[in-house]
Design a protein around this motif. Structure first.
Motif, PDB file in Angstrom:
ATOM      1  N   SER A  26       0.841  -1.203   0.000  1.00  0.00           N
ATOM      2  CA  SER A  26       0.000   0.000   0.000  1.00  0.00           C
ATOM      3  C   SER A  26       0.876   1.254   0.000  1.00  0.00           C
ATOM      4  CB  SER A  26      -0.891  -0.018   1.243  1.00  0.00           C
ATOM      5  OG  SER A  26      -1.691   1.125   1.294  1.00  0.00           O
ATOM      6  N   PRO A  27       0.526   2.301  -0.774  1.00  0.00           N
ATOM      7  CA  PRO A  27      -0.740   2.521  -1.496  1.00  0.00           C
ATOM      8  C   PRO A  27      -0.713   2.056  -2.955  1.00  0.00           C
ATOM      9  CG  PRO A  27       0.514   4.536  -1.505  1.00  0.00           C
ATOM     10  CD  PRO A  27       1.357   3.522  -0.759  1.00  0.00           C
ATOM     11  N   ASN A  28       0.335   1.352  -3.359  1.00  0.00           N
ATOM     12  CA  ASN A  28       0.418   0.891  -4.751  1.00  0.00           C
ATOM     13  C   ASN A  28      -0.600  -0.210  -5.009  1.00  0.00           C
ATOM     14  OD1 ASN A  28       2.662   2.605  -5.302  1.00  0.00           O
ATOM     15  ND2 ASN A  28       4.001   1.126  -4.281  1.00  0.00           N
ATOM     16  N   LEU A  29      -1.053  -0.305  -6.261  1.00  0.00           N
ATOM     17  CA  LEU A  29      -2.075  -1.275  -6.640  1.00  0.00           C
ATOM     18  C   LEU A  29      -1.531  -2.161  -7.753  1.00  0.00           C
ATOM     19  CD1 LEU A  29      -5.084  -2.074  -6.142  1.00  0.00           C
ATOM     20  CD2 LEU A  29      -5.671  -0.568  -8.048  1.00  0.00           C
ATOM     21  N   SER A  30      -1.493  -3.456  -7.498  1.00  0.00           N
ATOM     22  CA  SER A  30      -1.095  -4.417  -8.533  1.00  0.00           C
ATOM     23  C   SER A  30      -2.328  -4.798  -9.335  1.00  0.00           C
ATOM     24  CB  SER A  30      -0.485  -5.664  -7.869  1.00  0.00           C
ATOM     25  OG  SER A  30      -0.198  -6.650  -8.837  1.00  0.00           O
ATOM     26  N   LYS A  31      -2.321  -4.530 -10.666  1.00  0.00           N
ATOM     27  CA  LYS A  31      -3.521  -4.669 -11.483  1.00  0.00           C
ATOM     28  C   LYS A  31      -3.320  -5.656 -12.627  1.00  0.00           C
ATOM     29  CE  LYS A  31      -3.445  -0.302 -12.344  1.00  0.00           C
ATOM     30  NZ  LYS A  31      -3.718   1.061 -12.838  1.00  0.00           N
ATOM     31  N   THR A  32      -4.430  -6.215 -13.080  1.00  0.00           N
ATOM     32  CA  THR A  32      -4.409  -7.061 -14.269  1.00  0.00           C
ATOM     33  C   THR A  32      -4.402  -6.181 -15.514  1.00  0.00           C
ATOM     34  OG1 THR A  32      -6.826  -7.154 -14.369  1.00  0.00           O
ATOM     35  CG2 THR A  32      -5.714  -8.887 -13.116  1.00  0.00           C
ATOM     36  N   ASP A  33      -3.839  -6.704 -16.599  1.00  0.00           N
ATOM     37  CA  ASP A  33      -3.927  -6.009 -17.885  1.00  0.00           C
ATOM     38  C   ASP A  33      -5.301  -6.247 -18.509  1.00  0.00           C
ATOM     39  OD1 ASP A  33      -1.288  -5.077 -17.720  1.00  0.00           O
ATOM     40  OD2 ASP A  33      -0.506  -6.982 -18.506  1.00  0.00           O
ATOM     41  N   LEU A  34      -5.896  -7.385 -18.169  1.00  0.00           N
ATOM     42  CA  LEU A  34      -7.176  -7.794 -18.743  1.00  0.00           C
ATOM     43  C   LEU A  34      -8.327  -7.025 -18.109  1.00  0.00           C
ATOM     44  CD1 LEU A  34      -8.449 -10.029 -20.657  1.00  0.00           C
ATOM     45  CD2 LEU A  34      -8.741 -11.385 -18.574  1.00  0.00           C
ATOM     46  N   LEU A  35      -9.281  -6.589 -18.927  1.00  0.00           N
ATOM     47  CA  LEU A  35     -10.508  -5.990 -18.420  1.00  0.00           C
ATOM     48  C   LEU A  35     -11.509  -7.105 -18.147  1.00  0.00           C
ATOM     49  CD1 LEU A  35     -10.988  -2.854 -20.714  1.00  0.00           C
ATOM     50  CD2 LEU A  35     -10.224  -2.907 -18.333  1.00  0.00           C
ATOM     51  N   ILE A  36     -12.097  -7.108 -16.957  1.00  0.00           N
ATOM     52  CA  ILE A  36     -12.984  -8.202 -16.559  1.00  0.00           C
ATOM     53  C   ILE A  36     -14.318  -7.631 -16.071  1.00  0.00           C
ATOM     54  CG2 ILE A  36     -10.974  -9.567 -15.877  1.00  0.00           C
ATOM     55  CD1 ILE A  36     -11.880  -9.113 -12.952  1.00  0.00           C
ATOM     56  N   LYS A  37     -15.288  -8.533 -15.888  1.00  0.00           N
ATOM     57  CA  LYS A  37     -16.567  -8.114 -15.311  1.00  0.00           C
ATOM     58  C   LYS A  37     -17.028  -9.025 -14.184  1.00  0.00           C
ATOM     59  CE  LYS A  37     -19.652 -10.430 -18.650  1.00  0.00           C
ATOM     60  NZ  LYS A  37     -20.743 -10.199 -19.625  1.00  0.00           N
ATOM     61  N   GLY A  38     -16.216 -10.020 -13.827  1.00  0.00           N
ATOM     62  CA  GLY A  38     -16.586 -10.893 -12.718  1.00  0.00           C
ATOM     63  C   GLY A  38     -15.434 -11.797 -12.320  1.00  0.00           C
ATOM     64  N   VAL A  39     -15.485 -12.292 -11.077  1.00  0.00           N
ATOM     65  CA  VAL A  39     -14.480 -13.220 -10.543  1.00  0.00           C
ATOM     66  C   VAL A  39     -15.197 -14.462 -10.051  1.00  0.00           C
ATOM     67  CG1 VAL A  39     -12.620 -13.561  -8.873  1.00  0.00           C
ATOM     68  CG2 VAL A  39     -13.022 -11.281  -9.839  1.00  0.00           C
ATOM     69  N   ARG A  40     -14.745 -15.637 -10.516  1.00  0.00           N
ATOM     70  CA  ARG A  40     -15.414 -16.879 -10.147  1.00  0.00           C
ATOM     71  C   ARG A  40     -14.724 -17.598  -8.993  1.00  0.00           C
ATOM     72  NH1 ARG A  40     -17.258 -21.185 -14.678  1.00  0.00           N
ATOM     73  NH2 ARG A  40     -15.019 -21.370 -15.054  1.00  0.00           N
ATOM     74  N   SER A  41     -13.414 -17.538  -8.897  1.00  0.00           N
ATOM     75  CA  SER A  41     -12.711 -18.214  -7.803  1.00  0.00           C
ATOM     76  C   SER A  41     -11.380 -17.526  -7.550  1.00  0.00           C
ATOM     77  CB  SER A  41     -12.479 -19.704  -8.130  1.00  0.00           C
ATOM     78  OG  SER A  41     -11.596 -19.837  -9.231  1.00  0.00           O
ATOM     79  N   VAL A  42     -10.820 -17.774  -6.374  1.00  0.00           N
ATOM     80  CA  VAL A  42      -9.532 -17.198  -6.016  1.00  0.00           C
ATOM     81  C   VAL A  42      -8.734 -18.223  -5.221  1.00  0.00           C
ATOM     82  CG1 VAL A  42     -10.539 -16.137  -3.951  1.00  0.00           C
ATOM     83  CG2 VAL A  42      -8.366 -15.295  -4.820  1.00  0.00           C
ATOM     84  N   SER A  43      -7.445 -18.275  -5.476  1.00  0.00           N
ATOM     85  CA  SER A  43      -6.532 -19.130  -4.723  1.00  0.00           C
ATOM     86  C   SER A  43      -5.584 -18.222  -3.954  1.00  0.00           C
ATOM     87  CB  SER A  43      -5.743 -20.047  -5.675  1.00  0.00           C
ATOM     88  OG  SER A  43      -4.801 -20.822  -4.962  1.00  0.00           O
ATOM     89  N   LYS A  44      -5.678 -18.280  -2.611  1.00  0.00           N
ATOM     90  CA  LYS A  44      -4.888 -17.395  -1.748  1.00  0.00           C
ATOM     91  C   LYS A  44      -4.248 -18.202  -0.628  1.00  0.00           C
ATOM     92  CE  LYS A  44      -5.466 -14.014   1.942  1.00  0.00           C
ATOM     93  NZ  LYS A  44      -5.080 -15.013   2.964  1.00  0.00           N
ATOM     94  N   PRO A  45      -2.966 -17.995  -0.357  1.00  0.00           N
ATOM     95  CA  PRO A  45      -2.347 -18.668   0.791  1.00  0.00           C
ATOM     96  C   PRO A  45      -2.642 -17.926   2.090  1.00  0.00           C
ATOM     97  CG  PRO A  45      -0.717 -17.317  -0.331  1.00  0.00           C
ATOM     98  CD  PRO A  45      -1.994 -17.194  -1.132  1.00  0.00           C
ATOM     99  N   VAL A  46      -2.335 -18.541   3.217  1.00  0.00           N
ATOM    100  CA  VAL A  46      -2.406 -17.865   4.506  1.00  0.00           C
ATOM    101  C   VAL A  46      -1.348 -16.768   4.529  1.00  0.00           C
ATOM    102  CG1 VAL A  46      -2.109 -18.143   6.995  1.00  0.00           C
ATOM    103  CG2 VAL A  46      -3.311 -19.889   5.682  1.00  0.00           C
ATOM    104  N   THR A  47      -1.722 -15.578   5.009  1.00  0.00           N
ATOM    105  CA  THR A  47      -0.818 -14.432   4.991  1.00  0.00           C
ATOM    106  C   THR A  47      -0.656 -13.849   6.390  1.00  0.00           C
ATOM    107  OG1 THR A  47      -2.735 -13.063   4.369  1.00  0.00           O
ATOM    108  CG2 THR A  47      -1.283 -13.797   2.589  1.00  0.00           C
TER     109      THR A  47
END
Length: 320
Positions: A159-180
């Motif tokens: 923060s405050p930087n934002l890591s962004k996708t290059d792809l334009l999307i309209k929805g997210v179906r699933s996410v894989s995240k480790p314990v942080t």
């Protein structure tokens, strides 16, 4: 007030294993094993807590930390919760507007975002709140503006930087995240408006998170819930342990017996652990607020009928 993880380890470490001595790390592992053993043996009130959640677009998402909503309040008024049979029934046929369950209903399925962003196709962005999580990789399965699904990987920025996708999307179906170590914030970045909108916050213990989403009344800005927690391992020395020391000691002795394959001794120690915790819970008052709920009616014909204690149609719907 309960004991912290650090205090509990000091109290029980003499009972861990056959030697009676252990390191702090081994003590933490034993405490978490004992907690897991006791977790689902009863509906312990020590596993339940109050939480206040803001509503967005007439909906709120139940954080992954919680398993079940017990009671709810909107402002100073209690709110009724829709049960499974009501959620699965045709609302128009059953006059849902007149139902006593109408206040809070579950929006079907599991969601990976707290809210949906629908103004324009957007770039998905993430931020790590803790500096130790900078560079943590998350994988998302997303739907682009042409309804094609893709898997994209993002590395969390500090923060405050934002890591962004290059792809334009309209929805997210699933996410894989480790314990942080800290939380991960997820944003929708609208290139047309040059603005970002917070759409999810993943807690440190959230691994591959999914959320239940509920629809609330239109006037709801915030809702107060009394909810039961899911099990998760304690890691912070200052976190509170849900069980009393005597129950934890007998649970650890039960684990020792199981490791030594002494089945009867395991069952005896486990029963003592449950009894100790039950004695502690006797004097604790259970919160009450919601209307009376009918339970254990598994067949539809028991919901409306003349059986003993079976509710009548007017108990659920006002037919005029």
């Amino acid at each position: 007030m309960g004991d912290t993880l650090e205090e509990m380890v000091e109290l029980v470490k003499g009972f861990v294993g056959d030697s009676g001595t252990c390191s702090y790390e081994r003590g933490v592992k034993a405490v978490n094993q004992a907690r897991r053993l006791l977790w689902n043996k009863r509906a312990w009130t020590s596993q339940e807590e109050y939480v206040q959640i803001c509503c967005v677009n007439n909906c709120f998402a139940l954080p992954n930390r919680y398993e079940q909503i017990k009671l709810a309040w909107i402002g100073d008024d209690s709110a009724s919760l829709a049960d499974e049979w009501f959620n699965a029934t045709n609302a128009f046929a059953l006059k849902a507007d007149h139902s006593c369950h109408r206040l809070i209903t579950e929006v079907g399925g599991l969601h990976v975002l707290f809210r949906d962003y629908t103004a324009h196709p957007y770039q998905l962005g993430i931020i790590a709140e803790d500096i130790e999580d900078a560079g943590t990789e998350l994988m998302f399965e997303v739907q682009d503006q042409y309804d094609t699904y893709h898997k994209v990987n993002l590395f969390a920025a500090q923060s405050p930087n934002l890591s962004k996708t290059d792809l334009l999307i309209k929805g997210v179906r699933s996410v894989s995240k480790p314990v942080t170590k800290g939380r991960i914030r997820v944003y929708a970045y609208d290139m047309e408006l040059q603005a970002r909108t917070l759409i999810a916050i993943y807690q440190p213990n959230d691994s591959n998170p999914t959320f239940r989403r509920f629809k609330a009344p239109k006037t709801c800005e915030c809702i107060t819930l009394y909810a039961s927690k899911k099990y998760f391992d304690l890691t912070d020395p200052k976190e509170l342990v849900e069980f009393i020391p005597d129950a934890m000691i007998y649970a650890i002795l039960a684990l020792n017996s199981r490791e030594n394959r002494k089945a009867q001794e395991f069952l005896a120690n486990l029963a003592l652990a449950v009894q100790e915790q039950e004695k502690e819970m006797v004097g604790i008052e259970i919160p009450t607020a919601a209307p009376i709920r009918f339970a254990n009616y598994s067949r539809a014909d028991n919901l409306i009928g003349s059986d003993l204690l079976s509710p009548s149609p007017n108990d659920y719907f006002l037919s005029r």
